[in-house]
Enzyme design. Structure first.
Site, mmCIF file in Angstrom:
data_model
loop_
_atom_site.group_PDB
_atom_site.id
_atom_site.type_symbol
_atom_site.label_atom_id
_atom_site.label_comp_id
_atom_site.label_asym_id
_atom_site.label_seq_id
_atom_site.Cartn_x
_atom_site.Cartn_y
_atom_site.Cartn_z
ATOM 1 N N TYR A 152 31.960 33.409 50.287
ATOM 2 C CA TYR A 152 31.315 33.661 48.994
ATOM 3 C C TYR A 152 32.377 33.811 47.906
ATOM 4 O O TYR A 152 32.276 33.219 46.828
ATOM 5 C CB TYR A 152 30.437 34.916 49.077
ATOM 6 N N LYS A 156 33.040 31.400 44.439
ATOM 7 C CA LYS A 156 33.046 31.889 43.058
ATOM 8 C C LYS A 156 34.415 31.638 42.413
ATOM 9 O O LYS A 156 34.491 31.230 41.244
ATOM 10 C CB LYS A 156 32.718 33.390 43.026
#
Ligand SMILES: NC(=O)c1ccc[n+]([C@@H]2O[C@H](COP(=O)([O-])OP(=O)(O)OC[C@H]3O[C@@H](n4cnc5c(N)ncnc54)[C@H](OP(=O)(O)O)[C@@H]3O)[C@@H](O)[C@H]2O)c1
Length: 248
Positions: A152, A156
């Site tokens: 994750y 990002k």
């Protein structure tokens, strides 16, 4: 303005913020019922269901935007999330293997957090108001300090160089490009069924002001970055986390 992920959480709070100014907001998300219900709660919002990881769906969004509004003044890329909540690999030989699980985690996070934002932005970049257009991305505190598995966080972090390159390309057109990187934000669907109390206490304890973030905290920062007042702010990442990135 266009807000991906506008049906829930931070995206909806952002739509609400701009709606109060009288702006037309276009809410994009996969679940039609969710974006339609969200649009019904606002005065000037339109629901546009689409899966932004699908190039054909994104092209359809761009066509609708071109035909109905022509120009986009603000694009907020809020769609995304914790990939662990997305459906897993199909049951079958090898699906339980650690490498298959890693491949799934990295692929799904890249798709919902990076690819969704890149595809929508590429589809609309030539329609951005010039001068004055704004492109905003939702990054995360995870991009600065990891997220456990790394998938994750990396998905990002990948948005940062994309945003900086885009700021360089669009700067001569008078368009700014920035990222907002929230810490722990409550009242969103990000954590699925809920946050264990101990985990919540840890995250709140990492802040310097002793409270969780709200969708409104992030929405107000996006609102400022989209304003005329922030016209000289570009290629930046603004952290909204109560100081948690510094840690306690
Ligand atoms: N909450 C936090 O603590 C936190 C912290 C840091 C960063 N963020 C980031 O902030 C952004 C907003 O998240 P949130 O906290 O408001 O959580 P949220 O309520 O789960 O919002 C995410 C939205 O993205 C939409 N979405 C996901 N995949 C999509 C796709 N492929 N195409 C179109 N829409 C898609 C979801 O709707 P559908 O499922 O209907 O598509 C949902 O409305 C996310 O990018 C998240 O990573 C959140």
């Amino acid at each position: 303005m266009i807000i991906s992920g506008g049906g829930t959480g931070i995206g909806f709070a952002t739509a609400d913020c701009f709606d109060r100014d009288g702006d037309t907001t276009v809410l994009v998300g996969r679940r039609a019922a969710v974006v339609e219900r969200a649009a019904d709660r606002l005065d000037h919002a339109v629901a546009l269901p689409a899966d932004l990881t699908d190039p054909a769906d994104v092209a359809r969004v761009a066509t609708v935007v071109a035909e109905r509004w022509g120009t986009v003044d603000v694009l907020v890329n809020a769609a995304g999330g914790n990939g662990s909540l997305e459906p897993g690999p199909e049951p079958g030989p090898g699906s339980e293997e650690p490498l298959a699980a890693a491949a799934h985690a990295w692929t799904v996070n890249f798709r919902i957090n990076t690819l969704s934002a890149v595809l929508l932005t590429e589809a609309l970049r030539d329609r951005l108001a010039s001068p004055g257009g704004r492109v905003l991305f939702l990054s995360s505190i995870a991009a600065y300090r990891g997220s456990g598995s790394g998938a994750y966080a990396a998905s990002k972090a990948a948005l940062h160089p994309y945003a900086y390159d885009l700021a360089g390309a669009l700067g001569p057109r008078g368009i700014t490009v920035n990222l907002v990187a929230p810490g722990y934000i409550e009242d969103t669907e990000f954590f699925g069924g809920g946050m264990p109390p101990e985990r919540r206490a840890t995250l709140v304890g990492q802040t310097l002001n002793g409270r969780p973030g709200t969708p409104g905290d992030v929405a107000q920062t996006l609102h400022w970055l989209a304003s005329h007042a922030a016209g000289h702010v570009t290629a930046q990442s603004v952290q909204v986390n109560g100081g948690a990135e510094r840690g306690r």
